[in-house]
Scaffold this motif. Structure first.
Motif, mmCIF file in Angstrom:
data_model
loop_
_atom_site.group_PDB
_atom_site.id
_atom_site.type_symbol
_atom_site.label_atom_id
_atom_site.label_comp_id
_atom_site.label_asym_id
_atom_site.label_seq_id
_atom_site.Cartn_x
_atom_site.Cartn_y
_atom_site.Cartn_z
ATOM 1 N N PRO A 69 0.896 -1.334 0.022
ATOM 2 C CA PRO A 69 0.003 0.285 -0.177
ATOM 3 C C PRO A 69 1.327 1.490 0.183
ATOM 4 O O PRO A 69 1.886 1.360 0.417
ATOM 5 C CB PRO A 69 -0.437 -0.011 1.902
ATOM 6 C CG PRO A 69 -0.355 -1.581 1.919
ATOM 7 C CD PRO A 69 0.445 -2.171 0.859
ATOM 8 N N ASN A 70 0.408 2.421 -0.482
ATOM 9 C CA ASN A 70 1.396 3.185 -1.006
ATOM 10 C C ASN A 70 1.339 4.357 0.461
ATOM 11 O O ASN A 70 2.494 4.787 1.216
ATOM 12 C CB ASN A 70 0.629 4.556 -1.498
ATOM 13 C CG ASN A 70 1.818 5.788 -2.197
ATOM 14 O OD1 ASN A 70 2.355 5.553 -2.547
ATOM 15 N ND2 ASN A 70 0.845 6.925 -1.680
ATOM 16 N N SER A 71 0.820 4.468 1.432
ATOM 17 C CA SER A 71 0.571 4.831 2.642
ATOM 18 C C SER A 71 1.934 4.606 3.592
ATOM 19 O O SER A 71 2.430 4.661 4.070
ATOM 20 C CB SER A 71 -1.252 4.503 3.559
ATOM 21 O OG SER A 71 -1.333 2.751 3.805
ATOM 22 N N PHE A 72 1.617 2.548 3.392
ATOM 23 C CA PHE A 72 3.165 1.758 4.135
ATOM 24 C C PHE A 72 4.023 2.597 3.027
ATOM 25 O O PHE A 72 5.227 3.256 4.083
ATOM 26 C CB PHE A 72 2.530 0.725 3.934
ATOM 27 C CG PHE A 72 4.308 -0.083 4.882
ATOM 28 C CD1 PHE A 72 3.693 -0.344 6.444
ATOM 29 C CD2 PHE A 72 5.312 -0.632 4.236
ATOM 30 C CE1 PHE A 72 4.693 -0.182 6.819
ATOM 31 C CE2 PHE A 72 6.573 -1.286 4.730
ATOM 32 C CZ PHE A 72 5.785 -1.555 6.630
ATOM 33 N N ASN A 73 4.335 2.741 1.984
ATOM 34 C CA ASN A 73 5.689 2.523 0.798
ATOM 35 C C ASN A 73 5.823 4.569 0.999
ATOM 36 O O ASN A 73 6.999 4.759 1.790
ATOM 37 C CB ASN A 73 5.400 2.723 -0.463
ATOM 38 C CG ASN A 73 5.564 1.701 -1.576
ATOM 39 O OD1 ASN A 73 6.558 0.643 -0.101
ATOM 40 N ND2 ASN A 73 4.461 1.211 -2.306
#
Ligand code: SF4
Ligand code: SF4
Length: 375
Positions: free
Chosen positions: A286-290
């Motif tokens: 997920p982009n939020s984690f990245n």
């Protein structure tokens, strides 16, 4: 405290010493999408540098499974919690770094791991985010995800280990930016262990001094990539030299990936160290984690990487990972051939972007045999 410029934050910040960039800076790019967690890099390092007494728990190179893996335990989550409110305004970091949020009387915001925190290097290994219930199967994009994060010392531009040391035992080499501990000066106060947010300095109880990744500097001095790079099975790693953004050269692999294509990003830039190991983020996480790991450029980096098949220079350079043991200063693509060269323009390797495909008939009449492994 001095005021220094950190391009990864897009602003000036406070640091214990004035800005003193080396003549050239050792750097690396790791492609997380290719790592298979075989730990060959970990062993290559361990058998080369840390097989002695007091070094048993030391992993100058480690590979952890994100989101749950970490070595030492929760090294990242603890500091993210302590930092509180890390805000980006576009590509500018509005939150505080670990230098700016240091408690009164201290140089860096940090914490020192307990012995137990080093006891389980494989906690979280291959654990994915979410449960794979009965009847579920893998689809794209992944319903559940994990990825492997290979880590070494980042040979930071603003090292927290160096800033924390009250003895001045840690130094950054002016010729290549590699950060080393002077064993003869170190008295084992372990302030560096507490200060490094990546926990890449380790205390040796047998010698009473701290030790860390040395970027295999005897190899670097010969123009050869470090052990964990040349032994990497997944060919995820490339070592080189990185310039400041305004001095970036399109034929320099590090500059091209980091500054020009912006496909490789630093790990936890918000800590403020300007680390020099850069990661191509995992395309299925997920982009939020990245973004938490690699900063606000993560979504664009994933997009650029996904489009690499249409970007021949980028695709060519990605083919070069793991193709030579030499440190590559320049690269060039001509047609389907990519060449790497050293500082003086001497060719190091020449690789095709595409391998020829040979389709052999199932029935070989010439040799009178049937190939049973043909589809
Ligand atoms: S990663 Fe840690 S040990 Fe390495 S230079 Fe940066 S602060 Fe020092
Ligand atoms: S050797 Fe390469 S592929 Fe294997 S774990 Fe290390 S970084 Fe990943």
């Amino acid at each position: 405290m001095a005021r220094v410029y950190n391009w990864q934050l897009g602003r000036e910040m406070s640091y214990w010493y004035p800005e003193a960039r080396p003549k050239r800076q050792f750097a690396a790019v790791f492609d997380t999408n290719k790592c298979i967690a075989c730990q060959t890099c970990t062993l290559a390092c361990k058998t080369t540098w840390t097989s002695g007494k007091g070094q048993e728990y030391m992993l100058w190179n480690n590979v952890e499974t994100k989101p749950y893996g970490s070595y030492p335990l929760a090294y990242d989550l603890k500091l993210l919690d302590m930092l509180n409110g890390q805000a980006w305004d576009g590509s500018k970091y509005e939150g505080q770094t670990i230098f700016e949020s240091a408690p009164a009387g201290e140089r860096v915001l940090g914490w020192r791991p307990e012995q137990q925190d080093y006891a389980y290097p494989n906690v979280g290994e291959d654990d994915c985010a979410g449960q794979v219930d009965d009847g579920k199967f893998l689809s794209l994009p992944h319903m559940n995800w994990f990825f492997y994060l290979a880590r070494i010392c980042n040979h930071c531009t603003y090292p927290a280990c160096l800033a924390s040391c009250p003895r001045g035992s840690i130094y950054k080499r002016p010729e290549d930016g590699i950060v080393l501990v002077d064993q003869s000066r170190c008295r084992g106060y372990q302030e560096c262990v507490k200060g490094c947010p990546y926990k890449k300095v380790f205390f040796n109880p047998m010698t009473g001094t701290s030790e860390k990744c040395i970027a295999c500097f005897p190899k670097i001095e010969q123009g050869i990539q470090p052990q964990c790079f040349v032994n990497c099975i997944g060919k995820i790693r490339l070592a080189g030299w990185i310039s400041k953004p305004d001095e970036a050269r399109a034929d320099n692999p590090m500059d091209y990936l980091v500054h020009i294509k912006k496909v490789a990003l630093p790990l936890f830039p918000q800590f403020g160290l300007e680390p020099n190991v850069y990661y191509i983020p995992p395309i299925h996480a997920p982009n939020s984690f990245n973004e938490q790991l690699f900063g606000p450029g993560a979504a664009e980096a994933v997009k650029t990487y996904r489009n690499a098949m249409n970007d021949r220079d980028l695709a060519g350079l990605l083919c070069m990972f793991g193709s030579t043991e030499m440190v590559v200063s320049r690269f060039r693509r001509q047609g389907d051939i990519v060449t790497a060269s050293d500082d003086k323009g001497g060719e190091q390797v020449r690789i095709p972007m595409y391998e020829p495909v040979h389709i052999r008939p199932a029935m070989d009449t010439k040799n009178q045999l049937v190939r049973i492994n043909c589809p």
